[in-house]
Design a protein around this motif. Structure first.
Motif, PDB file in Angstrom:
ATOM      1  N   VAL A 122       0.846  -1.204   0.000  1.00  0.00           N
ATOM      2  CA  VAL A 122       0.000   0.000   0.000  1.00  0.00           C
ATOM      3  C   VAL A 122       0.877   1.249   0.000  1.00  0.00           C
ATOM      4  O   VAL A 122       0.633   2.207  -0.745  1.00  0.00           O
ATOM      5  N   LYS A 123       1.938   1.220   0.804  1.00  0.00           N
ATOM      6  CA  LYS A 123       2.824   2.385   0.879  1.00  0.00           C
ATOM      7  C   LYS A 123       3.483   2.659  -0.469  1.00  0.00           C
ATOM      8  O   LYS A 123       3.620   3.812  -0.893  1.00  0.00           O
ATOM      9  N   LEU A 124       3.898   1.596  -1.161  1.00  0.00           N
ATOM     10  CA  LEU A 124       4.550   1.754  -2.469  1.00  0.00           C
ATOM     11  C   LEU A 124       3.611   2.373  -3.502  1.00  0.00           C
ATOM     12  O   LEU A 124       3.983   3.310  -4.212  1.00  0.00           O
ATOM     13  N   ILE A 125       2.393   1.842  -3.598  1.00  0.00           N
ATOM     14  CA  ILE A 125       1.486   2.378  -4.624  1.00  0.00           C
ATOM     15  C   ILE A 125       0.958   3.763  -4.223  1.00  0.00           C
ATOM     16  O   ILE A 125       0.639   4.576  -5.078  1.00  0.00           O
ATOM     17  N   TYR A 126       0.919   4.036  -2.919  1.00  0.00           N
ATOM     18  CA  TYR A 126       0.560   5.371  -2.421  1.00  0.00           C
ATOM     19  C   TYR A 126       1.634   6.378  -2.835  1.00  0.00           C
ATOM     20  O   TYR A 126       1.323   7.461  -3.358  1.00  0.00           O
ATOM     21  N   MET A 127       2.917   6.022  -2.633  1.00  0.00           N
ATOM     22  CA  MET A 127       4.017   6.899  -3.031  1.00  0.00           C
ATOM     23  C   MET A 127       3.980   7.159  -4.537  1.00  0.00           C
ATOM     24  O   MET A 127       4.199   8.280  -4.994  1.00  0.00           O
ATOM     25  N   GLN A 128       3.690   6.100  -5.309  1.00  0.00           N
ATOM     26  CA  GLN A 128       3.659   6.265  -6.761  1.00  0.00           C
ATOM     27  C   GLN A 128       2.479   7.129  -7.192  1.00  0.00           C
ATOM     28  O   GLN A 128       2.599   7.931  -8.119  1.00  0.00           O
ATOM     29  N   ALA A 129       1.341   6.989  -6.515  1.00  0.00           N
ATOM     30  CA  ALA A 129       0.169   7.819  -6.838  1.00  0.00           C
ATOM     31  C   ALA A 129       0.494   9.298  -6.616  1.00  0.00           C
ATOM     32  O   ALA A 129       0.160  10.152  -7.449  1.00  0.00           O
ATOM     33  N   ILE A 130       1.165   9.600  -5.494  1.00  0.00           N
ATOM     34  CA  ILE A 130       1.554  10.994  -5.211  1.00  0.00           C
ATOM     35  C   ILE A 130       2.520  11.493  -6.282  1.00  0.00           C
ATOM     36  O   ILE A 130       2.373  12.597  -6.811  1.00  0.00           O
ATOM     37  N   GLN A 131       3.507  10.645  -6.629  1.00  0.00           N
ATOM     38  CA  GLN A 131       4.488  11.041  -7.641  1.00  0.00           C
ATOM     39  C   GLN A 131       3.811  11.289  -8.996  1.00  0.00           C
ATOM     40  O   GLN A 131       4.106  12.279  -9.675  1.00  0.00           O
TER      41      GLN A 131
END
Length: 341
Positions: A122-131
């Motif tokens: 979840v943290k990885l795809i959250y970071m990518q969504a923000i990016q």
């Protein structure tokens, strides 16, 4: 094949311990202690262990060669295949400021739901969504942006990702500006690929823009072509030095026509198109027990056996009459090859 280049390099390197920086979407990097001969699969295992990513979710992520620019922009150059050696690929890359990055690797945004039980995923795809929003690859409305910013301040990752599903081009792969031959040769284009479509923002000669969406269920086949030297060629691809093209055949008003894109990221684009088709077929197979589908392990040759009448118009590839060299990517739905991409 590009894969063969990798193999020649493999034999000329000495296997030794090394540190490889794997960049996350938030700009941080993870130092992975690896062997120079480790494949992508092995490096992903090392990284997943380090960040606490559930191993059964590894297939939802991939390693990419990413070019970073001084002004904060980035460009995904290629998806590394499972059998490639990231250490060798990075060192043999001729691209400036190129790094190995970890990104999610699926084109259907709704597959986020498969990762919700793993905090690290979840943290990885959250970071990518923000990016992706910061890079303007995903395009929220003003209201969506305000809600997302509020959720980001609360660090409410699951709610943030839930709302992201409604954002235009969320989870899409965006390519660098390139050129295409539609509606006339030499038009500039920005492609975003995901959610079963190819979205093109085309700049016409009068500088007006036109948005065109190609649905993947109307794409019959595609082909990546190496154009060789451009010294004896005229047209936009010479000035931009885009010596690869991807052309696909598309059904428009019951007519099949070709659409040509000149881009250095043609192999990445081809990988994205294949990924969308394989995800769609897995979903169809789950919904329809009459459909037979065989999906071997990732990175191996993939052959799909389909027993559905609506798929029959994905027929054999019509060869292009040309003297230029054809790269090894000729894709029809019947057989999809991953090697070398």
């Amino acid at each position: 094949k590009p894969g063969n280049i990798q193999n020649e390099d493999t034999f000329s390197i000495t296997t030794k311990k090394a540190s490889l920086d794997i960049f996350l979407p938030d700009g941080r990097s993870i130092q992975a202690e690896i062997l120079t001969s480790d494949t992508v699969e092995r490096v992903l295992e090392v990284v997943s262990h380090k960040i606490g990513l559930c191993r059964e979710l590894l297939g939802y992520f991939g390693l990419f060669l990413i070019r970073f620019y001084k002004e904060g922009k980035l460009s995904v150059m290629k998806k590394l295949a499972d059998f490639e050696l990231p250490y060798v690929s990075l060192r043999s890359s001729e691209v400036e400021n190129c790094k190995v990055g970890l990104r999610k690797w699926y084109m259907d945004p709704s597959l986020d739901s498969m990762l919700m039980d793993c905090r690290a995923a979840v943290k990885l795809i959250y970071m990518q969504a923000i990016q992706d929003i910061e890079k303007e690859w995903a395009k929220p409305t003003q209201l969506q942006r305000q809600k997302l910013e509020a959720l980001q301040k609360e660090d409410n990752q699951t709610k943030f990702l839930e709302l992201s599903q409604e954002v235009q081009h969320y989870g899409y792969m965006q390519l660098d500006p390139c050129t295409c031959d539609y509606p006339e040769p030499g038009c500039g284009a920005v492609l975003s690929v995901g959610n079963n479509e190819i979205s093109c923002c085309i700049t016409l000669p009068n500088n007006q823009t036109q948005d065109i969406i190609f649905q993947m269920n109307r794409v019959k086949c595609w082909q990546v072509t190496f154009l060789g030297t451009l010294l004896d060629m005229d047209g936009p691809q010479r000035t931009l030095n885009q010596n690869l093209e991807l052309r696909f055949q598309y059904s428009e008003n019951s007519r099949w026509q070709w659409f040509v894109i000149y881009t250095k990221q043609a192999f990445l684009l081809s990988s994205c198109l294949k990924k969308m088709i394989s995800e769609k077929m897995v979903k169809q197979a789950a919904e329809n027990p009459e459909m037979q589908i065989e999906v071997p392990e990732q990175g191996k040759s993939k052959k799909y056996h389909i027993q559905q009448s609506q798929q029959k118009n994905y027929s054999s590839f019509r060869p292009r009459k040309s003297k230029i060299k054809i790269a090894e990517v000729d894709c029809v739905l019947g057989t999809i090859k991953e090697e070398g991409l």
